[in-house]
Design a protein around this motif. Sequence first.
Motif, mmCIF file in Angstrom:
data_model
loop_
_atom_site.group_PDB
_atom_site.id
_atom_site.type_symbol
_atom_site.label_atom_id
_atom_site.label_comp_id
_atom_site.label_asym_id
_atom_site.label_seq_id
_atom_site.Cartn_x
_atom_site.Cartn_y
_atom_site.Cartn_z
ATOM 1 N N CYS A 164 63.555 39.502 40.566
ATOM 2 C CA CYS A 164 63.884 39.167 39.189
ATOM 3 C C CYS A 164 64.530 38.111 38.710
ATOM 4 O O CYS A 164 64.905 37.177 39.657
ATOM 5 C CB CYS A 164 64.733 40.481 38.783
ATOM 6 S SG CYS A 164 66.495 40.363 39.459
ATOM 7 N N LYS A 165 64.581 37.702 37.531
ATOM 8 C CA LYS A 165 65.468 36.522 37.165
ATOM 9 C C LYS A 165 66.834 36.358 37.565
ATOM 10 O O LYS A 165 67.092 35.329 38.069
ATOM 11 C CB LYS A 165 65.250 36.389 35.664
ATOM 12 C CG LYS A 165 64.137 36.229 35.203
ATOM 13 C CD LYS A 165 64.070 36.103 33.536
ATOM 14 C CE LYS A 165 62.648 35.775 33.005
ATOM 15 N NZ LYS A 165 62.572 35.697 31.450
ATOM 16 N N TYR A 222 60.467 49.321 36.335
ATOM 17 C CA TYR A 222 60.569 48.555 35.123
ATOM 18 C C TYR A 222 61.609 49.128 33.949
ATOM 19 O O TYR A 222 62.396 48.357 33.402
ATOM 20 C CB TYR A 222 59.091 48.856 34.154
ATOM 21 C CG TYR A 222 59.006 48.108 32.862
ATOM 22 C CD1 TYR A 222 58.678 46.815 33.089
ATOM 23 C CD2 TYR A 222 59.435 48.768 31.989
ATOM 24 C CE1 TYR A 222 58.471 46.013 31.811
ATOM 25 C CE2 TYR A 222 59.018 48.152 30.677
ATOM 26 C CZ TYR A 222 58.791 46.531 30.688
ATOM 27 O OH TYR A 222 58.594 45.727 29.484
ATOM 28 N N HIS A 227 64.846 43.139 42.933
ATOM 29 C CA HIS A 227 63.214 42.974 42.904
ATOM 30 C C HIS A 227 62.722 44.139 42.183
ATOM 31 O O HIS A 227 63.153 45.372 42.198
ATOM 32 C CB HIS A 227 62.632 43.024 44.543
ATOM 33 C CG HIS A 227 62.996 41.850 45.279
ATOM 34 N ND1 HIS A 227 64.278 41.438 45.754
ATOM 35 C CD2 HIS A 227 62.297 40.715 45.385
ATOM 36 C CE1 HIS A 227 64.318 40.425 46.171
ATOM 37 N NE2 HIS A 227 63.171 40.074 46.100
ATOM 38 N N TYR A 228 61.403 43.923 41.641
ATOM 39 C CA TYR A 228 60.753 45.198 40.872
ATOM 40 C C TYR A 228 59.269 45.202 41.501
ATOM 41 O O TYR A 228 58.799 44.320 41.902
ATOM 42 C CB TYR A 228 60.884 45.149 39.563
ATOM 43 C CG TYR A 228 60.220 43.771 39.177
ATOM 44 C CD1 TYR A 228 59.222 43.704 38.412
ATOM 45 C CD2 TYR A 228 61.048 42.684 38.739
ATOM 46 C CE1 TYR A 228 58.403 42.499 38.026
ATOM 47 C CE2 TYR A 228 60.339 41.477 38.228
ATOM 48 C CZ TYR A 228 59.206 41.535 38.045
ATOM 49 O OH TYR A 228 58.640 40.585 37.416
ATOM 50 N N CYS A 230 72.186 47.300 41.416
ATOM 51 C CA CYS A 230 70.759 47.106 41.166
ATOM 52 C C CYS A 230 70.213 48.497 41.751
ATOM 53 O O CYS A 230 70.274 48.659 42.781
ATOM 54 C CB CYS A 230 69.862 46.078 41.730
ATOM 55 S SG CYS A 230 67.860 46.153 41.586
ATOM 56 N N CYS A 270 64.760 47.807 35.231
ATOM 57 C CA CYS A 270 65.326 46.609 34.712
ATOM 58 C C CYS A 270 65.379 46.126 33.339
ATOM 59 O O CYS A 270 66.258 45.343 32.847
ATOM 60 C CB CYS A 270 63.914 45.440 35.340
ATOM 61 S SG CYS A 270 63.831 45.305 37.123
ATOM 62 N N CYS A 284 69.300 46.666 33.047
ATOM 63 C CA CYS A 284 69.793 46.391 33.947
ATOM 64 C C CYS A 284 71.390 46.658 34.147
ATOM 65 O O CYS A 284 71.928 45.735 33.056
ATOM 66 C CB CYS A 284 69.358 44.644 34.269
ATOM 67 S SG CYS A 284 70.263 44.145 35.761
#
Length: 318
Positions: A104-105, A63, A82-83, A75, A66, A69
């Motif tokens: 993730c977005k 978290y 992904h988280y 990443c 992200c 980010c």
Amino acid sequence: MESLGDLLKSWPTGQKITDQAEQKLAELMADPLVARLLDKHPELDEQAVRLNLNRVYQYVTEYRNCTNCPGLEKCPNDFEGHYTLLSCETVNDQPQIYDRKVSCKKFIARRNEDQIKSRIRSFYVDETALQNGYSADEILFKDPKRTEAAYQILDYIVRTKEAGLQQEGLYLAGTFGTGKTFLMCYLLHELAKAGFSGAIVYMPEFVEDLKSMMHEPGKLRETVEMMKETDLLIFDDIGAENLNPWVRDHVLGSILNYRMNRKPTLYTSNYGLDALEQHFSFTSKDGDERHKGQRLMDRIRPYVQVVMVTGDNKRGRK
């Protein structure tokens, strides 16, 4: 990303590792993210967190990654884009914590863009025109002189999204550098987002390549079949190619004959329709063959809406 298990392995053994594990548990219990998890699931307690220390640690760490980010390509999480998300269920009166990976977005946006690009084939057209983002404002107001043409493009896109593939294509005619190809790439990109496949073909180079394909029948057949079957086919700069009878009658004629009343074919050209017919009526090999030019135009003229694209020549401008 380093897991809590790896972190614990790097610590000393004995009582010291127990103390440090207790310290890590205390830090996690004090973390606002864990506090929100406990508020959401009041059945969880410190013992449940202790039994799932690695999951909770990964949840908190990812978290934070992200939140700060560094970009999808950098990443730091276990799975790019992904988280970890935690959920809780009670089994035999005991709360159980489960984890799952969530996109993730940024990852979803890239996946969607890749899907859009996969629906578009480009032959000899500069792909930066397809890869760049677009906005309706840019299309409409970049050059006020072509605004009317831009509205017609937008109207075609809306009609296709609402009612499906149109029987009629578009014929964008105008002088050099007014943005005809740019408008067509925008159309392809928008309709690819709606799930339609498409291909854009730069005619001068395509015709030259076709001549070499005469000796590669498998490749020629595959190319022609793709152009017959794709939802939207754009012939870019038609009329600028150096035609021979075989390309005109057996390749273009075959593609256009198949697509009539099935799927729309779209064009950009510096010629109007009458001038294009004259172009098709003459080849360097057989000279003037007016009836063959007319026959090909019978597969174009009734199936297009002509759009005049006016404006300034933008080529070479920064």
